[in-house]
Design an enzyme around this catalytic site. Structure first.
Site, PDB file in Angstrom:
ATOM      1  N   GLU A   1       5.460  -3.435   1.378  1.00  0.00           N
ATOM      2  CA  GLU A   1       5.748  -2.647   0.155  1.00  0.00           C
ATOM      3  C   GLU A   1       4.991  -1.354   0.125  1.00  0.00           C
ATOM      4  O   GLU A   1       3.795  -1.192   0.152  1.00  0.00           O
ATOM      5  CB  GLU A   1       5.408  -3.567  -0.945  1.00  0.00           C
ATOM      6  CG  GLU A   1       5.715  -2.975  -2.254  1.00  0.00           C
ATOM      7  CD  GLU A   1       4.886  -3.657  -3.541  1.00  0.00           C
ATOM      8  OE1 GLU A   1       4.439  -2.935  -4.269  1.00  0.00           O
ATOM      9  OE2 GLU A   1       4.849  -4.876  -3.201  1.00  0.00           O
TER      10      GLU A   1
ATOM     11  N   GLY B   1       0.950  -1.125  -0.026  1.00  0.00           N
ATOM     12  CA  GLY B   1      -0.069  -0.025  -0.080  1.00  0.00           C
ATOM     13  C   GLY B   1       0.979   1.192   0.141  1.00  0.00           C
ATOM     14  O   GLY B   1       1.909   1.216  -0.419  1.00  0.00           O
ATOM     15  N   SER B   2       0.327   2.156   0.493  1.00  0.00           N
ATOM     16  CA  SER B   2       0.950   3.734   0.525  1.00  0.00           C
ATOM     17  C   SER B   2       2.013   3.602   1.542  1.00  0.00           C
ATOM     18  O   SER B   2       2.234   2.954   2.554  1.00  0.00           O
ATOM     19  CB  SER B   2      -0.069   4.758   0.770  1.00  0.00           C
ATOM     20  OG  SER B   2      -0.739   4.742   2.190  1.00  0.00           O
TER      21      SER B   2
ATOM     22  N   CYS C   1       2.617  -0.904  -9.183  1.00  0.00           N
ATOM     23  CA  CYS C   1       3.676  -0.492  -8.243  1.00  0.00           C
ATOM     24  C   CYS C   1       4.986  -0.460  -8.888  1.00  0.00           C
ATOM     25  O   CYS C   1       5.886   0.298  -8.381  1.00  0.00           O
ATOM     26  CB  CYS C   1       3.889  -1.552  -7.191  1.00  0.00           C
ATOM     27  SG  CYS C   1       3.977  -3.246  -7.621  1.00  0.00           S
TER      28      CYS C   1
ATOM     29  N   GLY D   1       0.499   4.704   5.422  1.00  0.00           N
ATOM     30  CA  GLY D   1      -0.347   3.765   5.919  1.00  0.00           C
ATOM     31  C   GLY D   1       0.475   2.457   6.241  1.00  0.00           C
ATOM     32  O   GLY D   1       0.428   2.209   7.241  1.00  0.00           O
ATOM     33  N   GLY D   2       1.490   2.224   5.645  1.00  0.00           N
ATOM     34  CA  GLY D   2       2.636   1.284   5.691  1.00  0.00           C
ATOM     35  C   GLY D   2       3.377   1.743   6.739  1.00  0.00           C
ATOM     36  O   GLY D   2       3.665   0.973   7.716  1.00  0.00           O
TER      37      GLY D   2
END
Length: 519
Positions: free
Chosen positions: A252, A228-229, A289, A232-233
Site C-alpha cells: 500500500e 508506506g511511501s 492513508c 520505498g514501496g
C-alpha cells in the site's frame, strides 16, 4: 559494529532513553547474517502452523495479551508517535478485534476454498477425473510496519494477523518511528505463540533499513506486505520482482482519495460538507492513508458556501505533531511548493506552526479545474501530500469535473457527495459518476468521508496502482487470501489426500462438492 536503534519523541525531536527511564537504545539494526537467522528460524515454524486450532489460539492469545498490556502499549506508542491516548486506545481495540476476527476465519475454514469434483467418465466434451482443490500457505511472510498506525498496521497488525491465520510465520521489519512499541508488541506475540503450543519464532522482529532490503531478497521469504511511501514501496516491489524466484509483494503506497461534490449536494448542504471535509482531512493531523487530498466542488454560490464553511473549520483546526521530523520537513516543503504554483490560491495556509517548531498547522488550496485538466505546471497537486493539507478544485459542469478525474492515478477510496434525489435514477448522472469513480479506487463511498476503515468481511482496502501493487485488500477477512495459493489433487488415493479434501469431511470445513455448497 552494531548500529543502535533509539526511540525518538516527536513532540521534542529528541531521543528517548528507551523503554524505561534508565534504559539505553531500544535495539540494534539487524545484520545480513541476523536477518538470515531470523528468516530461517521463522521457516522452521511452518510445520507447527499446520495446526489450525493452534493458529486460532495464537491469534486469540495475542489479542488478550495486548489488552492486558494496554496501558503500557498505549503509553509507549504515544511517546513515540504523539498520536494521543484516545486515538491509540481505539487503535489497540481495533488491533485486538482484527486478531480475533482472523481467529474466527481460521475456525470456520471457508478461507481454504475447498472444491471437490468427483469423477464423471461421461462428462462432455471430455471425461472428468477426480479433482480436489484447496489453498495452502505460501511460507514465511515479510511484513513492513507502517509509521502512522503503530499497532493496527504494524507488528500486531492486519498483515501479521492475516498471515498467521493463513499458516505463515512472519518476520516483521519494524518502523524506525516506533521501535520500542514494536519490541513490546513482538514480545507479546511471541509469548502468545508459546502459550498456543507454537514455536516462539513464529513471529520474529528485525530493525534497520538494510534489514528490510535483505528480507525481501531472502530465498526463504515467500511473500511480503508493506504499508508506506511510493518510493520505498516501489523499490521493495521491484526487488521482489527481480529475485531469481519472484514473490508476491502486496504494497500500500499512496493515495489522493478524491471527493466529488455534485451541484445538487452543494445546494442542499454546502456548510455541512465543508465542515465535514475539514474534520476528515485534519483527522490525526492528516496522517491517514485515506485522507481526502483532492476535492472537486462546483463553482457558483453554493460552492462558495462550501468553501466558506471549509475555511472557517480549517482555521479552527488545532496544530499538531507529525510522526517524525522528516515527515514534518517534507510536509512544510510540500505545502509551500504547492501553494507557490501558478493559479493556486491559499485561503488557509498549511505549514509550520508559529508557537511550536515541532508542530504543523492545517490548510487547503484552491484551483480551477480548467487549470488542472491537462498535464502541466500543476501536476504536483495530483501527488499525495502526507499531512493536514487538501486541494479543492472548482469545476464548472460535469465535463470540467470529469476532465480532472481522468487525470487521477489509482486510489484507495473515492467519494461522491450526492443530492437527495440523485440516487434514485439507476442510469442517471450519479450512476455515471459512480462508474467513473469505481475505475479509480478500491472503495467507493457515497455521502460520507473515507477516513475510517471498518474491519469486516466485505471491506476492501486497496486500489489501482499506486494505491497498491496488487488487487488484494489489507483490511478485512479476505486479506488472508494474499498468503495462500491453490493446489489441486487429481485421482489421488483417499489415504494420501489432506484431511480437508477427504470424503466425509472429517474436519467439518465448508466445501463445494460437485457444484453444491456443503459443510
Amino acid at each position: 559494529m552494531a548500529v543502535q536503534v533509539w526511540s525518538v519523541d516527536p513532540r521534542t525531536g529528541k531521543q528517548r532513553t528507551g523503554a524505561g527511564p534508565d534504559a539505553g537504545p531500544v535495539a540494534t539494526e539487524a545484520t545480513s547474517e541476523q536477518v538470515d537467522a531470523a528468516v530461517r528460524a521463522a521457516a522452521a515454524a511452518v510445520p507447527a502452523l499446520a495446526d489450525r486450532a493452534a493458529r486460532s489460539r495464537l491469534l486469540r492469545g495475542a489479542a488478550r495479551l495486548l489488552e492486558e498490556s494496554a496501558e503500557q502499549v498505549v503509553a509507549t506508542a504515544d511517546a513515540e508517535t504523539a498520536l494521543g491516548t484516545p486515538r491509540l486506545t481505539g487503535e489497540l481495540a481495533r488491533t485486538a478485534f482484527q486478531l480475533r476476527t482472523f481467529a474466527d476465519v481460521v475456525d470456520e475454514g471457508a478461507f481454504l476454498d475447498v472444491i471437490i469434483d468427483h469423477p464423471d467418465p461421461d462428462a462432455k466434451p471430455i471425461p472428468r477425473p477426480d479433482l480436489r482443490r484447496y489453498k495452502i500457505p505460501l511460507g514465511v511472510v515479510a511484513v513492513y510496519a507502517a509509521s502512522n498506525f503503530p499497532l493496527a498496521f504494524s507488528v500486531p497488525g492486519g498483515d501479521t494477523a492475516s498471515a498467521l491465520a493463513a499458516g505463515c510465520p512472519v518476520v516483521v521489519k519494524a518502523h524506525p518511528d516506533h521501535p520500542a512499541t514494536s519490541e513490546l508488541c513482538a514480545g507479546l506475540l511471541r509469548r502468545a505463540a508459546v502459550e498456543a503450543g507454537l514455536p516462539e519464532d513464529t513471529v520474529v522482529l528485525v530493525h534497520g533499513f538494510q534489514a528490510g532490503v535483505d528480507l525481501v531478497r531472502h530465498p526463504l521469504v515467500s511473500a511480503a506486505g508493506f504499508t508506506g511511501s511510493i518510493p520505498g514501496g516501489r523499490a521493495l516491489f521491484d526487488a521482489a520482482a527481480a529475485r531469481p524466484r519472484p514473490i508476491p509483494f502486496h504494497g500500500e503506497l499512496g493515495s489522493l482519495n478524491p471527493v466529488v461534490v455534485t451541484e445538487a449536494a452543494a445546494a442542499e448542504r454546502a456548510e455541512q460538507i465543508g465542515t465535514g471535509l475539514a474534520g476528515s482531512f485534519t483527522l490525526g493531523t492528516g496522517q491517514f492513508c485515506t485522507k481526502p487530498g483532492l476535492v472537486l466542488a462546483p463553482s457558483g454560490a453554493d460552492g462558495d458556501r462550501l468553501v466558506a464553511a471549509l475555511t472557517g473549520a480549517a482555521q479552527q483546526a488545532p496544530a499538531g505533531v507529525l510522526l517524525d521530523s522528516r515527515m514534518r520537513d517534507n510536509f512544510v516543503k510540500g505545502a509551500a511548493a504547492r501553494a507557490a504554483l501558478p493559479g493556486v490560491t491559499v485561503p488557509v495556509a498549511a505549514g509550520a506552526a508559529e508557537a511550536d517548531e515541532q508542530q504543523v498547522r492545517a490548510g487547503y488550496l484552491l484551483v480551477d479545474a480548467a487549470d488542472l485538466a491537462e498535464e502541466g505546471a500543476l501536476d504536483l497537486l495530483l501527488e499525495e501530500c502526507f499531512g493536514p493539507l487538501t486541494v479543492v478544485v472548482r469545476y464548472d459542469g460535469a465535463a470540467s469535473r470529469d476532465a480532472v478525474l481522468d487525470r487521477l492515478p489509482g486510489n484507495l477510496t473515492a467519494t461522491a457527495h450526492l443530492g437527495a434525489a440523485e440516487g434514485a435514477a439507476a442510469d442517471g448522472p450519479a450512476a455515471q459518476l459512480l462508474r467513473r469513480l469505481t475505475a479509480l479506487a478500491g472503495r467507493v463511498l457515497v455521502n460520507g468521508w473515507p477516513t475510517g476503515v471498518a474491519v469486516t468481511g466485505a471491506q476492501h482496502h486497496g486500489g489501482p496502482y499506486p494505491a497498491t501493487t496488487s488487487t488484494s485488500t489489507s483490511v478485512g477477512a479476505t486479506a488472508i487470501e494474499r498468503w495462500l495459493r491453490p493446489v489441486a489433487y487429481q485421482d489421488t488415493p483417499p489415504a494420501l489426500l489432506p484431511p480437508e479434501l477427504r470424503d466425509g469431511n472429517p474436519l467439518g470445513v465448508p466445501r463445494r462438492v460437485d457444484g453444491v455448497a456443503s459443510a
